[in-house]
Design an enzyme around this catalytic site. Structure first.
Site, PDB file in Angstrom:
ATOM      1  CB  SER A   1      -0.898  -0.007   1.241  1.00 11.76           C
ATOM      2  OG  SER A   1      -1.463   1.270   1.440  1.00 11.76           O
TER       3      SER A   1
ATOM      4  CD  GLU B   1      -2.583   5.353   3.913  1.00  6.11           C
ATOM      5  OE1 GLU B   1      -2.116   5.771   4.984  1.00  6.11           O
ATOM      6  OE2 GLU B   1      -3.295   6.050   3.167  1.00  6.11           O
TER       7      GLU B   1
ATOM      8  CE1 TYR C   1      -4.534  -1.374   5.058  1.00 11.01           C
ATOM      9  CE2 TYR C   1      -3.386   0.574   4.245  1.00 11.01           C
ATOM     10  CZ  TYR C   1      -4.041  -0.615   4.007  1.00 11.01           C
ATOM     11  OH  TYR C   1      -4.189  -1.072   2.714  1.00 11.01           O
TER      12      TYR C   1
HETATM   13  P1  NDP Z   1     -11.607  -4.961   1.073  1.00 10.07           P
HETATM   14  O1  NDP Z   1     -11.729  -4.387   2.442  1.00 10.07           O
HETATM   15  O2  NDP Z   1     -12.691  -4.695   0.087  1.00 10.07           O
HETATM   16  O3  NDP Z   1     -11.404  -6.540   1.174  1.00 10.07           O
HETATM   17  C1  NDP Z   1     -10.490  -7.112   2.068  1.00 10.07           C
HETATM   18  C2  NDP Z   1     -10.952  -8.500   2.457  1.00 10.07           C
HETATM   19  O4  NDP Z   1     -10.141  -8.946   3.546  1.00 10.07           O
HETATM   20  C3  NDP Z   1     -12.390  -8.543   2.950  1.00 10.07           C
HETATM   21  O5  NDP Z   1     -13.254  -8.894   1.921  1.00 10.07           O
HETATM   22  C4  NDP Z   1     -12.385  -9.563   4.073  1.00 10.07           C
HETATM   23  O6  NDP Z   1     -12.812 -10.834   3.647  1.00 10.07           O
HETATM   24  C5  NDP Z   1     -10.945  -9.642   4.479  1.00 10.07           C
HETATM   25  N1  NDP Z   1     -10.759  -9.007   5.795  1.00 10.07           N
HETATM   26  C6  NDP Z   1     -11.292  -7.850   6.246  1.00 10.07           C
HETATM   27  N2  NDP Z   1     -10.920  -7.610   7.515  1.00 10.07           N
HETATM   28  C7  NDP Z   1     -10.134  -8.648   7.862  1.00 10.07           C
HETATM   29  C8  NDP Z   1      -9.459  -9.010   9.042  1.00 10.07           C
HETATM   30  N3  NDP Z   1      -9.507  -8.235  10.120  1.00 10.07           N
HETATM   31  N4  NDP Z   1      -8.752 -10.149   9.052  1.00 10.07           N
HETATM   32  C9  NDP Z   1      -8.688 -10.930   7.957  1.00 10.07           C
HETATM   33  N5  NDP Z   1      -9.328 -10.657   6.805  1.00 10.07           N
HETATM   34  C10 NDP Z   1     -10.035  -9.526   6.765  1.00 10.07           C
HETATM   35  O7  NDP Z   1     -10.188  -4.462   0.482  1.00 10.07           O
HETATM   36  P2  NDP Z   1      -9.786  -4.123  -1.044  1.00 10.07           P
HETATM   37  O8  NDP Z   1     -10.317  -5.158  -1.939  1.00 10.07           O
HETATM   38  O9  NDP Z   1     -10.079  -2.687  -1.295  1.00 10.07           O
HETATM   39  O10 NDP Z   1      -8.203  -4.232  -0.976  1.00 10.07           O
HETATM   40  C11 NDP Z   1      -7.535  -5.476  -1.172  1.00 10.07           C
HETATM   41  C12 NDP Z   1      -6.183  -5.416  -0.512  1.00 10.07           C
HETATM   42  O11 NDP Z   1      -5.433  -4.337  -1.071  1.00 10.07           O
HETATM   43  C13 NDP Z   1      -6.236  -5.137   0.997  1.00 10.07           C
HETATM   44  O12 NDP Z   1      -5.161  -5.825   1.606  1.00 10.07           O
HETATM   45  C14 NDP Z   1      -5.995  -3.644   1.093  1.00 10.07           C
HETATM   46  O13 NDP Z   1      -5.443  -3.304   2.336  1.00 10.07           O
HETATM   47  C15 NDP Z   1      -5.026  -3.436  -0.055  1.00 10.07           C
HETATM   48  N6  NDP Z   1      -5.027  -2.108  -0.647  1.00 10.07           N
HETATM   49  C16 NDP Z   1      -6.184  -1.536  -1.084  1.00 10.07           C
HETATM   50  C17 NDP Z   1      -6.177  -0.282  -1.652  1.00 10.07           C
HETATM   51  C18 NDP Z   1      -7.439   0.346  -2.178  1.00 10.07           C
HETATM   52  O14 NDP Z   1      -7.398   1.548  -2.507  1.00 10.07           O
HETATM   53  N7  NDP Z   1      -8.528  -0.379  -2.309  1.00 10.07           N
HETATM   54  C19 NDP Z   1      -4.922   0.487  -1.782  1.00 10.07           C
HETATM   55  C20 NDP Z   1      -3.759  -0.237  -1.363  1.00 10.07           C
HETATM   56  C21 NDP Z   1      -3.822  -1.475  -0.800  1.00 10.07           C
HETATM   57  P3  NDP Z   1     -13.777 -11.769   4.558  1.00 10.07           P
HETATM   58  O15 NDP Z   1     -14.636 -10.868   5.396  1.00 10.07           O
HETATM   59  O16 NDP Z   1     -14.557 -12.525   3.537  1.00 10.07           O
HETATM   60  O17 NDP Z   1     -12.865 -12.633   5.372  1.00 10.07           O
END
Ligand code: NDP
Length: 317
Positions: free
Chosen positions: A125, A127, A149
């Site tokens: 990220s 971040e 994060y």
């Molecule tokens: P989302 O929040 O839409 O999806 C992340 C998934 O991770 C969820 O669907 C959930 O699946 C699972 N999740 C959520 N919280 C937890 C937790 N506490 N422990 C374990 N699993 C968890 O994220 P995005 O699709 O937007 O992003 C995908 C990845 O890319 C993430 O790692 C994010 O940090 C990273 N990212 C995103 C950016 C953006 O702008 N979107 C920018 C840079 C990085 P379930 O509930 O089914 O287990």
């Protein structure tokens, strides 16, 4: 037929990536912390719910990770799972660190343990950089994270770099800047802005409450960003890449664009709320995608105005 395992398939990127890999002829398996109760509404929305296999997996539990990897036997793993909200990470610092850093380490350990040529994509990220000080960050810019994060993502980044070097694992981190779509959860500010503006356009008299609107971000379009993830795992050598549009806009410009697209004047509908300010905020975040342009042949097609236009046109009210 190549097999892909997408950890966090229920999220925004997981759903778009699953669609892309299915179109490329992959067999796709996705994980959720609890696949029995997860609604997988993003997969349904993209019309691919029945085309993917689903497994429960807790990334923080090594046994669970090892069992799923053994059962699915993937060629490529895309780790998109973990607590993904910067704002929430100030309230859930331990959960954020464990789900991202321990989760990534468990995947790397499982790949090392299985001694198989599994390729791993790690969702890094922007971040990690913290404030990019008015200039675009590239792969050589030092990390100065400003949130739990960001700290967690920086940890996972170095885990990947270390395992790549120490054990020759094909693992790559995409350092992705913000990317948006209608599949973004409502707690993210971009989705909140679009949803509120659309309700106001439809007659609601509510006000849009926002924190610091002077912050500048590099916003892209999520379906384009998952292409970059795929491309990183098709290279001859694993490497890390910044994925961004290269253009930064203020949150106020994002708001103005969204309201203007609905023929509204944003200034009549926005309230600045000090309680929404973060303990530490990033003023300017901008990336340089030059390396990805050059080596992956990846170029962002949509910058902020186009992202807003697409979100306004398809976001449900
Ligand atoms: P989302 O929040 O839409 O999806 C992340 C998934 O991770 C969820 O669907 C959930 O699946 C699972 N999740 C959520 N919280 C937890 C937790 N506490 N422990 C374990 N699993 C968890 O994220 P995005 O699709 O937007 O992003 C995908 C990845 O890319 C993430 O790692 C994010 O940090 C990273 N990212 C995103 C950016 C953006 O702008 N979107 C920018 C840079 C990085 P379930 O509930 O089914 O287990």
């Amino acid at each position: 037929m190549k097999k892909a395992l997408i950890c966090g398939i229920s999220g925004q990127d997981g759903a778009y990536l699953a669609k892309l890999l299915l179109e490329k002829g992959y067999s796709v398996c996705g994980t959720s912390r609890d696949a029995q109760i997860s609604a997988f509404s993003n997969l349904t929305r993209l019309g691919i719910r029945d085309q993917v296999k689903l497994e429960s997996m807790a990334l923080t539990d090594f046994r669970s990770v090892l069992q799923v990897l053994t059962k699915v036997d993937p060629d490529e793993i895309y780790n998109l799972a973990g607590q993904s909200s910067v704002g929430l990470s100030f309230e859930l610092p331990v959960e954020t660190l464990e789900s991202i850093a321990t989760g990534t380490l468990n995947l790397l350990e499982a790949i090392r343990f299985l001694v198989k040529p599994i390729k791993l994509y790690n969702a890094g990220s922007s971040e990690c950089f913290g404030d990019t000080q008015g200039a675009p960050a590239d792969e050589n810019t030092p990390f100065r994270p400003r949130s739990p994060y960001g700290v967690a993502k920086a940890t996972a980044f170095w885990e990947v770099a270390n395992y790549r070097e120490a054990y020759s694992i094909f693992a790559a981190s995409g350092i992705l800047f913000n990317h948006e779509s209608p599949l973004r959860p409502q707690r993210f500010v971009t989705q909140k802005i679009i949803a509120t503006a659309k309700r106001i356009a439809a007659g609601s008299r509510e006000m849009l409450h926002l924190g610091n609107t002077a912050i500048r971000r590099d916003w892209g379009w999520a379906p384009e960003y998952v292409e970059a993830m795929y491309l990183m795992l098709q290279q001859a050598q694993p490497d890390d890449y910044v994925i961004a549009t290269g253009q930064a806009y203020s949150l106020q410009e994002f708001v103005a664009q969204a309201f203007a697209a609905l023929d509204l004047d944003w200034q009549a509908h926005v309230v600045i709320d000090q309680s929404l300010y973060r303990p530490t905020e990033i003023a300017h975040s901008q990336g340089s995608p030059a390396k990805a342009n050059r080596q992956l042949g990846w170029v962002a097609k949509s910058a902020m105005p186009e992202v807003v236009r697409q979100m306004v046109s398809v976001h449900p009210q």
